[in-house]
Structures are given as C-alpha cells and as structure tokens.
Design a protein around this motif. Sequence first.
Motif, PDB file in Angstrom:
ATOM      1  N   HIS A   1     -15.198  12.901 -48.328  1.00 19.28           N
ATOM      2  CA  HIS A   1     -16.171  13.687 -47.555  1.00 19.28           C
ATOM      3  C   HIS A   1     -17.396  12.866 -47.185  1.00 19.28           C
ATOM      4  N   GLY A   2     -17.354  11.553 -47.396  1.00 19.03           N
ATOM      5  CA  GLY A   2     -18.444  10.686 -46.946  1.00 19.03           C
ATOM      6  C   GLY A   2     -19.733  10.875 -47.733  1.00 19.03           C
ATOM      7  N   LEU A   3     -19.626  11.199 -49.042  1.00 15.62           N
ATOM      8  CA  LEU A   3     -20.820  11.417 -49.850  1.00 15.62           C
ATOM      9  C   LEU A   3     -21.379  10.121 -50.415  1.00 15.62           C
ATOM     10  N   GLY A   4     -20.632   9.045 -50.344  1.00 12.26           N
ATOM     11  CA  GLY A   4     -21.126   7.749 -50.798  1.00 12.26           C
ATOM     12  C   GLY A   4     -21.461   7.756 -52.289  1.00 12.26           C
ATOM     13  N   ASP A   5     -22.647   7.235 -52.639  1.00 16.68           N
ATOM     14  CA  ASP A   5     -23.080   7.150 -54.038  1.00 16.68           C
ATOM     15  C   ASP A   5     -23.959   8.321 -54.437  1.00 16.68           C
ATOM     16  N   LEU A   6     -23.928   9.406 -53.698  1.00 21.18           N
ATOM     17  CA  LEU A   6     -24.749  10.564 -54.027  1.00 21.18           C
ATOM     18  C   LEU A   6     -24.308  11.147 -55.372  1.00 21.18           C
ATOM     19  N   PRO A   7     -25.260  11.383 -56.345  1.00 18.77           N
ATOM     20  CA  PRO A   7     -24.869  11.953 -57.642  1.00 18.77           C
ATOM     21  C   PRO A   7     -24.206  13.315 -57.488  1.00 18.77           C
ATOM     22  N   VAL A   8     -23.292  13.594 -58.428  1.00 20.52           N
ATOM     23  CA  VAL A   8     -22.554  14.871 -58.379  1.00 20.52           C
ATOM     24  C   VAL A   8     -23.519  16.042 -58.498  1.00 20.52           C
ATOM     25  N   ALA A   9     -24.601  15.873 -59.280  1.00 20.39           N
ATOM     26  CA  ALA A   9     -25.539  16.972 -59.489  1.00 20.39           C
ATOM     27  C   ALA A   9     -26.219  17.389 -58.184  1.00 20.39           C
ATOM     28  N   GLN A  10     -26.233  16.474 -57.153  1.00 19.22           N
ATOM     29  CA  GLN A  10     -26.882  16.790 -55.873  1.00 19.22           C
ATOM     30  C   GLN A  10     -25.891  17.253 -54.808  1.00 19.22           C
ATOM     31  N   TRP A  11     -24.613  17.330 -55.148  1.00 20.04           N
ATOM     32  CA  TRP A  11     -23.615  17.741 -54.147  1.00 20.04           C
ATOM     33  C   TRP A  11     -23.868  19.142 -53.633  1.00 20.04           C
ATOM     34  N   SER A  12     -24.227  20.066 -54.557  1.00 19.86           N
ATOM     35  CA  SER A  12     -24.439  21.455 -54.130  1.00 19.86           C
ATOM     36  C   SER A  12     -25.587  21.538 -53.129  1.00 19.86           C
ATOM     37  N   ALA A  13     -26.700  20.836 -53.424  1.00 16.49           N
ATOM     38  CA  ALA A  13     -27.816  20.832 -52.483  1.00 16.49           C
ATOM     39  C   ALA A  13     -27.430  20.147 -51.179  1.00 16.49           C
ATOM     40  N   ALA A  14     -26.598  19.085 -51.254  1.00 11.28           N
ATOM     41  CA  ALA A  14     -26.177  18.369 -50.047  1.00 11.28           C
ATOM     42  C   ALA A  14     -25.326  19.266 -49.148  1.00 11.28           C
ATOM     43  N   GLN A  15     -24.453  20.103 -49.730  1.00  9.39           N
ATOM     44  CA  GLN A  15     -23.625  21.005 -48.921  1.00  9.39           C
ATOM     45  C   GLN A  15     -24.507  21.988 -48.152  1.00  9.39           C
ATOM     46  N   GLY A  16     -25.560  22.500 -48.839  1.00  5.40           N
ATOM     47  CA  GLY A  16     -26.466  23.398 -48.122  1.00  5.40           C
ATOM     48  C   GLY A  16     -27.184  22.672 -46.988  1.00  5.40           C
ATOM     49  N   ALA A  17     -27.591  21.416 -47.257  1.00  6.58           N
ATOM     50  CA  ALA A  17     -28.278  20.638 -46.216  1.00  6.58           C
ATOM     51  C   ALA A  17     -27.347  20.335 -45.043  1.00  6.58           C
ATOM     52  N   ILE A  18     -26.047  20.033 -45.329  1.00  7.50           N
ATOM     53  CA  ILE A  18     -25.082  19.744 -44.251  1.00  7.50           C
ATOM     54  C   ILE A  18     -24.907  20.974 -43.350  1.00  7.50           C
ATOM     55  N   GLY A  19     -24.795  22.165 -43.981  1.00  7.60           N
ATOM     56  CA  GLY A  19     -24.664  23.385 -43.186  1.00  7.60           C
ATOM     57  C   GLY A  19     -25.896  23.641 -42.346  1.00  7.60           C
ATOM     58  N   GLU A  20     -27.085  23.383 -42.947  1.00  8.17           N
ATOM     59  CA  GLU A  20     -28.314  23.593 -42.186  1.00  8.17           C
ATOM     60  C   GLU A  20     -28.386  22.604 -41.002  1.00  8.17           C
ATOM     61  N   TRP A  21     -27.948  21.345 -41.217  1.00 12.05           N
ATOM     62  CA  TRP A  21     -27.996  20.334 -40.141  1.00 12.05           C
ATOM     63  C   TRP A  21     -27.092  20.735 -38.977  1.00 12.05           C
ATOM     64  N   GLU A  22     -25.886  21.247 -39.255  1.00 17.36           N
ATOM     65  CA  GLU A  22     -24.990  21.681 -38.187  1.00 17.36           C
ATOM     66  C   GLU A  22     -25.589  22.844 -37.407  1.00 17.36           C
ATOM     67  N   HIS A  23     -26.235  23.788 -38.145  1.00 16.61           N
ATOM     68  CA  HIS A  23     -26.868  24.916 -37.475  1.00 16.61           C
ATOM     69  C   HIS A  23     -28.008  24.427 -36.568  1.00 16.61           C
ATOM     70  N   LEU A  24     -28.811  23.469 -37.082  1.00 22.47           N
ATOM     71  CA  LEU A  24     -29.900  22.923 -36.276  1.00 22.47           C
ATOM     72  C   LEU A  24     -29.370  22.217 -35.028  1.00 22.47           C
ATOM     73  N   THR A  25     -28.252  21.535 -35.158  1.00 28.72           N
ATOM     74  CA  THR A  25     -27.663  20.828 -33.987  1.00 28.72           C
ATOM     75  C   THR A  25     -27.268  21.809 -32.888  1.00 28.72           C
ATOM     76  N   ARG A  26     -26.648  22.919 -33.308  1.00 26.10           N
ATOM     77  CA  ARG A  26     -26.263  23.940 -32.324  1.00 26.10           C
ATOM     78  C   ARG A  26     -27.504  24.548 -31.672  1.00 26.10           C
ATOM     79  N   GLN A  27     -28.555  24.807 -32.471  1.00 30.21           N
ATOM     80  CA  GLN A  27     -29.778  25.379 -31.899  1.00 30.21           C
ATOM     81  C   GLN A  27     -30.416  24.413 -30.897  1.00 30.21           C
ATOM     82  N   LEU A  28     -30.368  23.100 -31.201  1.00 27.28           N
ATOM     83  CA  LEU A  28     -30.942  22.109 -30.285  1.00 27.28           C
ATOM     84  C   LEU A  28     -30.218  22.135 -28.929  1.00 27.28           C
ATOM     85  N   GLU A  29     -28.912  22.269 -28.943  1.00 32.79           N
ATOM     86  CA  GLU A  29     -28.161  22.327 -27.690  1.00 32.79           C
ATOM     87  C   GLU A  29     -28.559  23.545 -26.865  1.00 32.79           C
ATOM     88  N   THR A  30     -28.633  24.705 -27.545  1.00 33.88           N
ATOM     89  CA  THR A  30     -28.993  25.935 -26.836  1.00 33.88           C
ATOM     90  C   THR A  30     -30.408  25.848 -26.278  1.00 33.88           C
TER      91      THR A  30
END
Length: 873
Positions: free
Chosen positions: A505-534
């Motif tokens: 999933h392209g997480l690189g050396d990100l610690p496992v403890a930060q994966w949950s926060a990273a998933q929330g950030a990834i979802g927020e980034w995709e939502h922001l990308t769609r809003q930017l297009e609109t």
Amino acid sequence: MYLNRLTIYGFGHFHDRTFDLTPGLNYLLGANEAGKSTLTQFITAIFFGFPTKKHPALRYEPLDGSRLGGEIAFTQGDVAYVVSRVAGPHGGKVTLRDVTHDLALPAATLARLLAPVDAQLFTSVYAMNEPRLGTVFSASKQELIDRLRHVGAVGSDFWLQQAHQLDQQAEAQYKPQGRNPQLNQQLREHRELTAKLAKADAAYDTYWQLLQDQQTLRQTQQATQQALAQQRAVTAQLTQQAALWATYTEWRRLGAADQAPVSGFAPEDATQLEQLRSHLTASTQTLTQEQQQLKQLQQAAQLPPLFQAYLPVAGQVDPLLTQLPAIAQAAQDQQRLVASQRDLEARATALEQQYAIDGQMPRPFSLATTQQVAALQDRLTVASQKRRRLQQELNQLNEQFQRQQPNRRQQRNPLADKQIVWLAIGLVVLVGSLLLPGTLFKLVGALLGVAIGYYGVFLVDSSTPASRELETLTADIRDSQAQLREGGQLVDDLNNQLDAIASAHGLGDLPVAQWSAAQGAIGEWEHLTRQLETTGTQVAKAQQTVTTYLAQLTQALPVLAGADWATVSPQLTQLQTLKQSLATQAGDLATTTDRLKSAQAAVDAAQQALTTFLSTRNLRSVEAFYQRYQAQRERTNRQQQRAALAEQLGDNLAALQQFSDHTALTDQLAQAQAQQAATQQQLDQTTTRLATLAGQLAHLTASGTQATLRQKLANLETQMRATTQDWLVKRLTSQWIAATLAAASGDRLPQIVAQASNYYGKLTENRYTEIELTATTLRVRRHDGEWREVSQLSRGTAEQLDLAVKLAFAVVMNQQVAMPLVIDDGFVNFDAHRRQAAYALLAEISHTLQVIFLTADTTVEQLTAGKVLRLSE
C-alpha cells in the motif's frame, strides 16, 4: 547461641562477601575503613532490622547499588538456623529457616529466638566499641539492675515502663522540696487559708457594723438617684425647649406673613405654557427644514459625464443594468470560491508533505485489510508481552541458579564416592562364598555378595538435594529459553506480514502505530482532491460570466474600457441611482411645496394659542407669567415650612406658647439646673461614703469571710486527702513492681559484681581488686585499700571497668541469654600490657561465649587462641 557464617549481599562497601566463624574466639583483622564498624552494624541490622531512612548513616546503603541485605547462619540449642533480611518495610523483609529440620519458619519466630534481647540491650551490652565503653562515666547501679530485670523477668519492659510512669505521676503530685506538684500547692494554699481565717475572726464585730452602715447608705443612694433622674428629666425638657425657641420664633413669623393664593398660576398652568412653547418651537424648525429641502431640489440640475454618455445608448445599457445584481453575485461567488480553493490546496499540500513518499500518496486499505492489520497488531502485542514475561522469568531463574550454585562438597554424595568399594566388597563376598563348605552356605554367600554389589552400583545415588534442585532449575531455564525462541519467531513472522502490507500500500517506513491516522489522512486527501476539481470548475464558470458582462458593457460604453469589475460596479450603481432620482425630481418639488405651506399654517396656529394663554391672565409676555408664578410658589413654600416647623416642635409647641418671652423660659431653666446640681452633690457625697466603707470592708475581708474561708478550707482538705491517697497508691504500686522484678531477677547482681571484680583485677594486673555498686554510681578499690570513684579514673581504666562489668553480665546471664559478644576496636585506649590481658580474658570467656573481635591491631596474628580473618581478603 553462636554465629557460623555471615553472608553479605550488599551492605556499605561490602557486597557478595562471606565470613565463616568459629563458636569460640574470632579475630577480624582490618585497617581503618576496612569495614569493622560496618560488620558490627550488619549483625545488628540482620537480627533486629534496618534503621529507617530518617537515619541514613546507620543504614549502610550499598555503595555499588547492589541489593541491601544479607544472611546469618547461627546455632542455638543444637538447632541450626539461617536468617536473611533484605530491604523492605518495617525494618526489612525477613526470611528464617530451620536448617536442621529443613523447615521454613515465620519471621516472627526470630524475635522469640532472640528474646529477651532486643536491639537496645544488644547494642548496650553485647555490641561494644570505644564510645560505648566510655558510658561508664554515667553508669549507675540502677541501670545494671534494669538490665538484669529485662533479662531475668519475662515482660519486665512493660512493668518497668509502668513503674516509671507511676513514679512520674507521683512526683507530679508531691515532692518533699517541690513547688509545682499538686499536693505541694495544696499544702501551701492550706497554710494561706488558715492565716486568712484567723485574721477574719479578729475583725468580726467591726465587719458587721460596717455592713449595716453600708446598707443604710445604699438605701439613701437609691432614693437620691431616683430624685436625680426626675430632676434630670425636667431639666432636659426645659433645655430642649430653650434650644427650640428660635424655631418657635420662626414658626410665628411665617404665620404673620401668610396671604390668600391667586388662581391661574399653578404648576399645571406652567406645564401648559411650556407645552405651547415647545409646539411653537417644533413647528418653526419643521418650516425651516422644508425651506432648505426646496432650495436643494431647485439647485440639483448639473449631470455627471457618465450619465451624459449613457443617454445616447440608453436602449443598449438598460438591459445590462437589469443584469447587474446577478453579475455582482457572480463576482462575489468567484472571490469566495478562490479563497476556498486556496484553503483546500493548503490542506492537501500539508497531508502530502506528511504522508507522501516520493511524491506519491499511500493507497487506502480495504475493509478486509483493515481487519487483518488490527488482528496482526493484537497478536503482535500479546506475543511481545508474553516474550517480555518469559524474559523476566528466565532472568529470575538465572539469578536463582546463581544463588544456589553448590560447592564441590555439596555436589557429591559421600556414599556415591564409595561405589567402587561397595562393588569390591560384593565381589570379595561372592568369591569367598565359593570357598565355604556346603552348597547352602555357598548359595547364601553368593546371594549376599550379589546384593552388596547391586546396592553399591544401582541404589546409591550420586546426587544430592542441592544438585537435584539445580537440575530442576536447569530444565526450567531450558524450557523458558525454548519458549522465548518460539515467541521471537512468532514476533518476526507477524512483523514480516505487517511489512508486506506496508509495501503493498506504499506506506514505506511509516510506523504501524501511525497507520490508522494515515488511513484517515489518505481519505481526507482524496476528498480534498475531488473538492478542488469541483471548485476549479465553479471558479472558471463565474469568471467567464463576469468577463462576458464586462465585454458587452465596454462595447456599449467605451468610456469604461480597460476598467475591472471593482471599478465598474460602483459607477453602474451610481448611474442607476441618478436615473431613478431624475425620474422623481418633478414630483418631489410639488410635494415639498405642499409640506412648506402646511408647516407655515402650524406655526401660525401655535403662535395664536400662546397669545390666547397670556391674554386670559392679563399678561403680555412669558416673563410676566413666570414672575407671578414664582411669587405663588414662594407663598406655598412658606406654608409648607410652617407646617414642617410645627411638626419639628411637636409637643413642645403647646409648652412654648405658655411662655411670654425667652427670658421667662431661661429663668425657669436656671432654677431647674440649680436644683439638679444640689441633688447631684448629695448623691456624690453618699457614693464617696459608700466607697470608703467598701475599702474598709475589703481590707477586713481581704482573705474572705469566715463562712467562705471555712468552706474553702474544708473543700481543700477533702482534695488533699484524695490527692494523698492517689499519691500513696501510685508510689506503693511502683515499689511493689520494683520489688517483684527484683525478686524475679534473683541473686544475679551479686554474682555479676563478684565476677566483674575478678575480670577487672585481671584487666588491671590486680591494681584494682574490687568493684562496689552504690546507689548512684560505681566505685572501685585499689590494691592498697583506697576507694576511687569512676570520675577519678583515667579513660582507659574506666573503659576497662565497663568492659569487665559487661563481660561479667554476659557470662552470668549466659543461661538466660546466649548471645555472642561483638567488640569493635574497643581497646584503643588500653596500654600494651592491659591490651594483652584483655586478649587473654577474651580467650578465657570464649570457652563459654562466642567472641567476635574486630580490630586493626596486627598483634592478634601472634596470639595462639582464636581464629584470625582478614577483612581485606
């Protein structure tokens, strides 16, 4: 009791040290700072507990940070014990074991084994050093007797304390030479009351005569006080009337100037006049405003340049002016969307800087992957906790294995060393049986030889309980190590699975403890990308609308060419406003003219109403009305003032009207004041006489009346009897306790004194031959018969006396208390001859008691008696 072995875990600068002792005389040799005082304190601490942290100098915390504590192996009554003590609450954690019977004993058993010796008795008698030997200068017979009672009578500590408390309580009640004790104070008070009663009896007749005179004067004083009170009331009333005479005069003056009121000038008339004047002022202001408005409308005829350019192309511009609100809204939407677009870009950039790897954001987890990661994390946490617990257990087993490492003698069974001997004996018996006559004897001998060989080879076990326990520990250690390796493999496998998910999933050396926060950030980034297009689409659309409108407007009005929307918008709004105002200008002129006529009519009507108001009162101006109105108000105020003065005078008004003038009032007041002064003088004389009688009575009754003094004396004697009885009970109880404990101690004191005299003679080379205990201190007899007090001895000789007494005490009380003697460099003040005599005396008593002597004197190595141990080895 004697000590067999001292094992130190950590105490002062000692750690992991063992000292083997003999039951007799032991010399522990070491230079200064070798640890002699440390060992003395170590024995005391293991037996009686570590001092609290309030006394850090006595705790001897390990200097290398090792575990505080150790153990002592000792023998008492043919039973071997091992007591260990480590750091813990309430003096440390104690472990006691009966080695002879291989039993673990409760920690409380240690106190019963050492009883009746406690820490105080051990340090004062059995643990000696040079400072403690010096206490002989303050020693007394009572201290030695208390030690005997402590050892010879069970529970004597409690009874000695009770006796001491009773003595203190009794001394608080009575002392022959005291002043503060209760009974002493009562005796002193009894003497004082007796003297006062004798004095009161002598002045009895004079006292009763003075009492009768005092009663008569008090009756006279009471009557005079009543008359004075009445006279003061009359004088006060007349004084008050005299003070109010000026008010009474003003009341009469205001009544003489009263006149009848005139109608038409009341406060309501003044209010009506003010309303008329206000209405005239308001109508005049309205007329002025209408005149100014008409002038402004007439002057508004000049048009701006933009409006002049608009007039020829009004047909093309009016449709565009109709679209102006929609275009303005589109321009506002464009600004709002641009600001929103910047905010979205900033938030997306922040997330990319935090989580993007090589410019690429990680891919989100599916539901199955999320569940798989949660399960792997839970398993990894459980496996890591189990691995840490197994590591702790392995460390504890290794420490236990190190502590229980046996020596060579414990590793081998003595019987196992003789297996060859047993086998040889069996062969000899077998071979010898073949030489016996008779088949039966040969058979029995052969069976006996085989049995002996079988016993030696197969039944004798080469192992010992210690070696078997070590084998069990070894097996446990190997099992723990195997489980630890399995746990490590499981942790590595789980980490590998998590690493595979991170790579996928392209997480690189990100610690496992930060994966949950990273998933929330990834979802927020995709939502922001769609809003930017609109938002970008909406911004372009709004910008195109504004641009098209400006092009059309510039084509119709070339004067606005090159201007942006911010410049064009206010000009179009002004053009639209001017267009509307010109359309309504003609109607405004007609309307303003009508309002001007109405305002002029209102001014005329208000002026006519004011003129009518003044003419009905025969007045020509407003100022004349207010002059008449003010005069009417002053007349009303005088009437109100006269009523207020009458209320202030109150009941005194009728009394004042009885006097013709002020002189008559002052004459009557002077008569009343003179009569009051005479009555006051009579009362003062009576009071002075009463004060004199009171002083005479006080002098006669300074010690109290006869009846009062007799009652006080009787009460005091009752209290004295009760105090005396209580004092006798406490004193007799204390003496009974002392006598009972002395009887329980038997005849040991004479034995101790005799034995101490013998030891003292040996220590002083027979220079002193006898010791005697007096009531308060010790004294000794010289060989020439002369007696010396302890204070007359040199320090070394006095310390030898204390040593002799303590050694005698320990030897005589050996049947009740078999404690070893621990001496820490106690002979530093002895000369060479007496030091050798002391060593000989220690060797003598070591046949009865164990002696542990810690010294820096290397001459002990040349002595024939005793075992020498070096502390530096």
